[in-house]
Write a protein that holds these residues in place. Structure first.
Motif, PDB file in Angstrom:
ATOM      1  N   SER A 186       8.712  17.646  -4.640  1.00  0.00           N
ATOM      2  CA  SER A 186       7.705  16.984  -5.475  1.00  0.00           C
ATOM      3  C   SER A 186       6.684  16.374  -4.530  1.00  0.00           C
ATOM      4  O   SER A 186       6.927  16.247  -3.321  1.00  0.00           O
ATOM      5  CB  SER A 186       8.340  15.890  -6.349  1.00  0.00           C
ATOM      6  N   ASP A 187       5.529  15.983  -5.062  1.00  0.00           N
ATOM      7  CA  ASP A 187       4.521  15.314  -4.230  1.00  0.00           C
ATOM      8  C   ASP A 187       5.086  14.023  -3.644  1.00  0.00           C
ATOM      9  O   ASP A 187       4.819  13.677  -2.490  1.00  0.00           O
ATOM     10  CB  ASP A 187       3.276  14.987  -5.064  1.00  0.00           C
ATOM     11  N   GLU A 188       5.862  13.303  -4.470  1.00  0.00           N
ATOM     12  CA  GLU A 188       6.458  12.046  -4.012  1.00  0.00           C
ATOM     13  C   GLU A 188       7.350  12.280  -2.798  1.00  0.00           C
ATOM     14  O   GLU A 188       7.280  11.538  -1.803  1.00  0.00           O
ATOM     15  CB  GLU A 188       7.281  11.432  -5.146  1.00  0.00           C
ATOM     16  N   THR A 205       4.097  20.722  -1.084  1.00  0.00           N
ATOM     17  CA  THR A 205       4.976  20.515  -2.235  1.00  0.00           C
ATOM     18  C   THR A 205       5.345  21.883  -2.787  1.00  0.00           C
ATOM     19  O   THR A 205       4.475  22.650  -3.183  1.00  0.00           O
ATOM     20  CB  THR A 205       4.273  19.681  -3.324  1.00  0.00           C
ATOM     21  N   TYR A 207       8.118  23.205  -5.472  1.00  0.00           N
ATOM     22  CA  TYR A 207       9.192  22.893  -6.420  1.00  0.00           C
ATOM     23  C   TYR A 207      10.391  23.787  -6.162  1.00  0.00           C
ATOM     24  O   TYR A 207      10.258  24.913  -5.683  1.00  0.00           O
ATOM     25  CB  TYR A 207       8.708  23.086  -7.855  1.00  0.00           C
ATOM     26  N   SER A 343      12.720  13.071  -9.059  1.00  0.00           N
ATOM     27  CA  SER A 343      11.320  13.260  -9.384  1.00  0.00           C
ATOM     28  C   SER A 343      11.158  14.501 -10.264  1.00  0.00           C
ATOM     29  O   SER A 343      11.065  14.403 -11.479  1.00  0.00           O
ATOM     30  CB  SER A 343      10.495  13.377  -8.095  1.00  0.00           C
ATOM     31  N   SER A 364       9.845   9.325 -13.550  1.00  0.00           N
ATOM     32  CA  SER A 364       8.979   9.673 -12.428  1.00  0.00           C
ATOM     33  C   SER A 364       7.521   9.743 -12.883  1.00  0.00           C
ATOM     34  O   SER A 364       7.181  10.569 -13.745  1.00  0.00           O
ATOM     35  CB  SER A 364       9.394  11.023 -11.846  1.00  0.00           C
ATOM     36  N   GLU A 366       5.049  10.994 -11.411  1.00  0.00           N
ATOM     37  CA  GLU A 366       4.497  12.309 -11.085  1.00  0.00           C
ATOM     38  C   GLU A 366       4.817  13.328 -12.177  1.00  0.00           C
ATOM     39  O   GLU A 366       3.927  14.061 -12.636  1.00  0.00           O
ATOM     40  CB  GLU A 366       5.058  12.782  -9.741  1.00  0.00           C
ATOM     41  N   LYS A 370       2.501  15.147 -15.124  1.00  0.00           N
ATOM     42  CA  LYS A 370       2.412  16.604 -15.207  1.00  0.00           C
ATOM     43  C   LYS A 370       2.703  17.091 -16.629  1.00  0.00           C
ATOM     44  O   LYS A 370       2.027  17.995 -17.135  1.00  0.00           O
ATOM     45  CB  LYS A 370       3.390  17.240 -14.217  1.00  0.00           C
TER      46      LYS A 370
END
Length: 434
Positions: A186-188, A205, A207, A343, A364, A366, A370
């Motif tokens: 994830s971006d996090e 990132t 997935y 996340s 999350s 993020e 989304k």
């Protein structure tokens, strides 16, 4: 004219303590797929993993033929094993694996051009990072969870937890400071190392995703095994029945929906009422299908029986069967407790591939953003059974909305979660570091 000598292929060590190999029934395929892709891209790959199969909680027979003659070389590192996902035995087991991994890299000094390893386990990743530094080669961390952050949702005692989790935090800091690049699920997660280092680092990132072709093939081949009564709406959950995943609230929501449906039917019969707007129409019967197993299964089954909730616990399903059940369903549920550190979890790729709307209780920011931005589902407050019941009811009543959201989700799956496409970013990162 003499031909130029052929350059030797770069050799990469891909390290993971949890991977499904050979004829095994359970496990993640992220690092197996990545290893296959790297070989196709011209690299020589050693896939280094544990002698212990995490999902089966059993030692592998490392001499089996299914582990040989693969596109990559499988290297097993001895690990004693454990019986629970979170206990002292697992911590000790990973420590032994990390020590044996160091010994492997010492024996192979000068053989690898880059080390790519998952974190967690933190001590295993630290061994990889430090061995890469000693060999003066790049190290890439694949960050698919945050330890000790995720552990605090299970054990969070002031001061005591800080002391108990200090080794995990220390190892994570070392890994983050030594990495040459990071891949986050994830971006996090991809951004997490920045908190423990001053120097910028290349990051991607990617997935966890899935092999979309394998998902579709499995769903098609096993579709005939799934029997669904006319008029029922299925809400499916796939995954572990454990601490992070809030199945109790999903069971309670199913019970609330059934109670409301029966009450409406009773009033309709008594009053001979004709319904107008969609929100006033009776909700079709909603059944929850739980695909998976875990330590909380018996407790959840008892709760469902107590509440009279229409929930079917189908147990662990192989991948093709899971795909068929998800595609036969109408709604998929990403159910997490409020304190879950996850996340964008592994199952999201399969959920989106099913072409059904996602009801998300994960907190999350993020993933919630989304869900809203890509329009493939509904966000619901975690641990709120009435709110979850309302979301399920809204989708159960509205087939056209389900179709629209499901189509959007499938498009996202094809664009961002299909490993054959999305994992190319990892290959490009590795090439840039070499």
């Amino acid at each position: 004219m003499n031909a130029k000598p052929r350059q030797p292929r770069a050799r990469i060590a891909v390290v993971t303590m949890g991977v499904k190999l050979g004829d095994e029934k359970r496990g993640y395929t992220r690092f197996r797929f990545l290893s296959e892709l790297l070989v196709r891209e011209g690299f020589e790959v050693d896939l280094i993993t544990s002698s212990f199969q995490h999902w089966e909680k059993a030692q592998r027979d490392c001499s089996k033929e299914c582990y040989r003659n693969l596109p990559y070389r499988v290297v097993f590192v001895d690990e004693p094993g454990y019986t629970k996902n979170l206990d002292l035995a697992r911590i000790r087991s990973h420590r032994v694996a990390a020590r044996n991994l160091r010994a492997h890299f010492e024996r192979m000094r000068g053989s690898y051009d880059l080390i790519y390893a998952e974190i967690p386990p933190n001590d295993v990743a630290r061994a990889c990072a430090e061995c890469a530094r000693e060999a003066n080669i790049p190290f890439v961390a694949d960050i698919n969870d945050l330890w000790p952050e995720a552990m605090r949702m299970v054990v969070d005692v002031p001061v005591l937890s800080d002391i108990a989790f200090y080794p995990f935090a220390r190892d994570a800091r070392i890994v983050y400071r030594l990495l040459s690049g990071a891949v986050g699920t994830s971006d996090e997660y991809a951004a997490r190392p920045a908190a423990d280092r001053d120097e910028p680092y290349p990051r991607e990132t990617v997935y966890v995703g899935n092999d979309l072709a394998a998902f579709d093939k499995g769903a098609q081949e096993r579709a005939g095994e799934v029997e669904k009564p006319d008029g029922e709406v299925w809400a499916a959950y796939a995954g572990t029945l454990g601490a992070s995943y809030d199945l109790a609230t999903l069971v309670e929501a199913a019970a609330l929906l059934e109670e409301d449906r029966l009450a409406r039917e009773a009033r309709r019969a008594a009053e001979d009422h004709t319904y107008g707007p969609a929100q006033n129409r009776p909700c079709p019967p909603v059944r929850v299908k739980v695909l998976g197993d875990g330590p909380d299964r018996e407790k959840l089954e008892a709760l469902a029986a107590k509440l009279g909730a229409p929930v079917d616990f189908l147990g662990y399903q192989d991948y093709a069967s899971m795909a068929a059940h998800l595609c036969a369903s109408d709604i998929v549920v990403n159910s997490l407790v409020k304190t879950a550190a996850q996340s964008i979890v592994t199952k999201i790729g399969d959920y989106l591939a099913s072409g059904n709307p996602v009801v998300n209780t994960g907190s999350s920011p993020e993933f919630r953003a989304k869900v809203a931005a890509d329009g493939f589902g509904l966000n619901v407050e975690a641990e709120n059974a009435p709110a979850l019941a309302r979301a399920l009811q809204e989708l159960a009543r509205n087939a056209s909305l389900r179709k629209i959201m499901g189509a959007r989700g499938r498009a996202v799956a094809e664009r961002e979660f299909d490993q054959a496409r999305s994992y190319q970013a990892i290959v490009n990162l590795i090439r840039s570091l070499l």
